[in-house]
Design a protein around this motif. Structure first.
Motif, PDB file in Angstrom:
ATOM      1  N   UNK A   1     -11.116   0.458   9.520  1.00 48.83           N
ATOM      2  CA  UNK A   1     -10.551  -0.380   8.706  1.00 48.83           C
ATOM      3  C   UNK A   1     -11.988  -1.156   8.163  1.00 48.83           C
ATOM      4  N   UNK A   2     -12.156  -0.748   6.603  1.00 47.86           N
ATOM      5  CA  UNK A   2     -13.199  -2.381   6.994  1.00 47.86           C
ATOM      6  C   UNK A   2     -13.261  -3.980   6.780  1.00 47.86           C
ATOM      7  N   UNK A   3     -14.327  -4.363   7.127  1.00 51.31           N
ATOM      8  CA  UNK A   3     -13.458  -6.066   7.073  1.00 51.31           C
ATOM      9  C   UNK A   3     -11.961  -6.472   6.495  1.00 51.31           C
ATOM     10  N   UNK A   4     -12.740  -6.086   5.172  1.00 51.10           N
ATOM     11  CA  UNK A   4     -11.191  -6.883   4.191  1.00 51.10           C
ATOM     12  C   UNK A   4      -9.882  -5.991   4.870  1.00 51.10           C
ATOM     13  N   UNK A   5      -9.711  -5.214   5.770  1.00 54.85           N
ATOM     14  CA  UNK A   5      -8.581  -4.678   6.172  1.00 54.85           C
ATOM     15  C   UNK A   5      -7.777  -3.114   5.441  1.00 54.85           C
ATOM     16  N   UNK A   6      -7.363  -2.927   6.435  1.00 57.31           N
ATOM     17  CA  UNK A   6      -6.085  -1.296   5.511  1.00 57.31           C
ATOM     18  C   UNK A   6      -5.111  -2.141   5.757  1.00 57.31           C
ATOM     19  N   UNK A   7      -4.324  -0.489   5.108  1.00 52.46           N
ATOM     20  CA  UNK A   7      -2.680  -0.715   5.667  1.00 52.46           C
ATOM     21  C   UNK A   7      -2.711   1.491   5.279  1.00 52.46           C
ATOM     22  N   UNK A   8      -1.490   1.582   5.842  1.00 57.12           N
ATOM     23  CA  UNK A   8      -0.809   2.579   6.369  1.00 57.12           C
ATOM     24  C   UNK A   8       0.472   2.341   5.740  1.00 57.12           C
TER      25      UNK A   8
END
Length: 577
Positions: A562-569
């Motif tokens: 995840x980058x600092x801006x967030x992530x999703x799966x």
């Protein structure tokens, strides 16, 4: 309105968001620990010994029934001269209560006299009594007159009184009047000890056990009416503090919930033996506790693996519920206990949507927030490793500790860290404080959206999980998101994994593209699993069965960064056959 919608209304499930807060994760304060230490030191003083003196009962007023069937394997071992519990064994001839060389779980089984139930389940009194009296005599020689831990721990005395009074024919059949007098004298001393100590044990199952012992003594020892009145007040206070309004216990353990129900049911049998109606508050507590217990049962009738519990078999659950006399449906939304149940078309999904229990209320709590388990009919598919609180003695301590971690549960794990810290001494530390929850019900199915702040302080992310179960039970769609907790974002990439531990009976066939897998259950049902947003792999896992033994299994693992801006799966389970 559909049946599912009607059930939801009965549960009080309303669309919208609800914030679950806890008052902190700390255990007992230093002052509390010092106070408790000095209190236990008073057990050895002449003053406390004076408090335990009183009239010696000559007999019991009645004998209560034990409504539960014991473990035949353990019972037959007793017939062979061996005490056996969770992979640990001791010969009866070699038992030395003064020099205990056994584990804590084995000691609690032995000193609570729960083994009386196992023994009585496999033979008749004439055969069982000499065995029971031999063990009891050894315990009396070491502990009847000497107040010490753990033998005189209030919750153990509570259980001991329940088992002694329910199985009195096994321990009071001897013609030896001195021995019989010693048993009854110890019983009376234990009851007087509980009168003062029952409120000193932690809330939850321990305090319920202690007060049930006070009441059983008040019902079965002659002249016990004042104690019964005092005990009913104490038990009500204990239940008010130990059981949430939704029926779940404060320790959040399904196995603990089951034990509390069994203790209260044994107490009701004591009332029945005296032909006295149990207090209304006990019956009301049992009704809501059974409802909550059913909410964490899978399609096979057995318990889900949460907070140290294991998959206790369905026949044990069914027998327990039958003994209570309670007839009710499973609770779908436990607001305070925290377990969300989604059930459609024979598919059951159980989600942990609450912070872990307070450290001062439990030993061995688990960092399982937002994990889920899934079953299709009588077959479990997605599970947690589970069983840390009922593990076989053969399992290494390091592995037992590992069963409590976030990685041992079917949820997202950030930077290979626990969502709630687990200290070296076994207590829970900082982590999940708040869980935000929204649940929606419709004819098309059930949808839960929840988030926790367990990673916010250390990594700057909230974990949000969305799970939706279709109305026909054939589709489970989910999404795991890492959302920045505030504007101050940490630099760099952070690795994470979304784990789905699978039941050992599930066969896995990964697809050629590496993005999906086919899961086959023992009855031939095929479930397609597909993920998006990370790399999918199959890894080894372990599952603790209903006997506390480890069984090799596998897990599906989605890994990403995840980058600092967030992530999703995102991911989906679809029943194709």
């Amino acid at each position: 309105m559909s049946d599912d919608a009607a059930d939801s209304a009965a549960d009080g499930v309303e669309p919208g968001k609800r914030l679950v807060r806890t008052s902190g994760r700390a255990g007992l304060s230093l002052a509390d620990r010092i106070s408790e230490h000095f209190y236990r030191l008073t057990w050895r003083t002449p003053l406390h010994d004076m408090r335990l003196k009183g009239r010696h009962p000559l007999k019991l007023i009645a004998v209560a029934e034990d409504p539960f069937f014991g473990d035949p394997e353990r019972g037959n071992a007793l017939l062979d001269g061996v005490v056996m519990f969770r992979g640990e064994e001791r010969s009866i001839a070699g038992l030395d209560f003064a020099r205990a060389d056994w584990s804590k779980p084995f000691g609690e089984y032995l000193q609570s006299f729960a083994w009386l139930r196992d023994l009585s389940s496999v033979t008749v009194r004439v055969t069982a009594a000499p065995i029971a009296e031999a063990i009891t005599a050894r315990w009396l020689a070491a502990h009847a007159d000497k107040v010490s831990e753990p033998a005189w721990r209030p919750d153990l005395w509570g259980r001991r009184i329940l088992f002694w009074t329910s199985h009195a024919p096994l321990i009071l059949s001897a013609n030896d009047l001195v021995y019989r007098s010693s048993v009854l004298h110890a019983l009376a001393r234990g009851a007087r000890h509980l009168d003062r100590a029952a409120d000193r044990v932690p809330l939850g199952v321990p305090r319920i056990a202690a007060w049930c012992g006070v009441l059983a003594a008040g019902l079965m020892i002659p002249g016990g009416d004042p104690r019964r009145s005092f005990g009913e007040t104490g038990l009500k206070r204990a239940l008010d503090g130990s059981v949430f309004d939704d029926g779940g216990s404060v320790g959040r353990s399904p196995a603990g919930q089951l034990e509390a129900i069994q203790l209260l049911t044994m107490l009701c049998e004591s009332y029945d033996a005296r032909r006295i109606e149990p207090p209304a508050f006990v019956q009301a507590a049992l009704a809501k506790m059974v409802t909550a217990l059913l909410g964490v049962c899978h399609g096979d009738g057995g318990l889900a693996s949460w907070q140290g519990s294991g998959p206790i078999p369905g026949q044990v659950i069914a027998q327990t519920i039958e003994a209570t006399g309670v007839r009710t449906r499973a609770l779908k939304q436990a607001r305070e206990w925290g377990y969300q149940r989604l059930a459609h078309g024979g598919t059951v999904l159980i989600l942990d949507a609450a912070p872990p229990p307070l450290s001062r209320l439990v030993q061995g709590g688990c960092a399982s927030t937002l994990a889920f388990e899934l079953s299709d009919g009588k077959h479990r598919i997605v599970v947690n490793c589970g069983g840390s609180g009922m593990a076989d003695a053969s399992i290494p301590t390091a592995l037992v500790d590992g069963l409590r971690t976030t990685a041992a549960h079917s949820t997202l794990v950030l930077a290979d860290s626990n969502s709630t810290a687990i200290h070296p001494d076994g207590t829970l530390g900082r982590g999940v404080i708040e869980v935000e929850l929204a649940r929606h019900e419709s004819e098309n199915g059930s949808r839960v959206e929840a988030s926790h702040d367990g990673y916010a302080r250390r990594f700057g992310f909230l974990h949000r999980r969305i799970v939706a179960l279709g109305g026909d039970g054939r589709d489970i769609r989910g999404e795991d998101m890492l959302i920045p907790a505030d504007k101050r974002r940490k630099k760099g990439m952070t690795s994470f994994a979304v784990r789905f531990h699978l039941h050992p009976s599930v066969e896995i066939s990964p697809t050629a593209d590496g993005l999906a897998a086919i899961l086959r259950t023992p009855d031939g049902h095929l479930w397609q699993f597909r993920a998006k947003g990370g790399a999918l792999a199959v890894e080894d896992s372990i599952w603790i069965d209903g006997a506390g033994k480890p069984v090799a299994s596998e897990q599906l693992v989605i890994t990403a960064e995840s980058p600092p801006g967030g992530a999703n799966v995102s991911w989906v389970f679809h029943r194709a056959k």
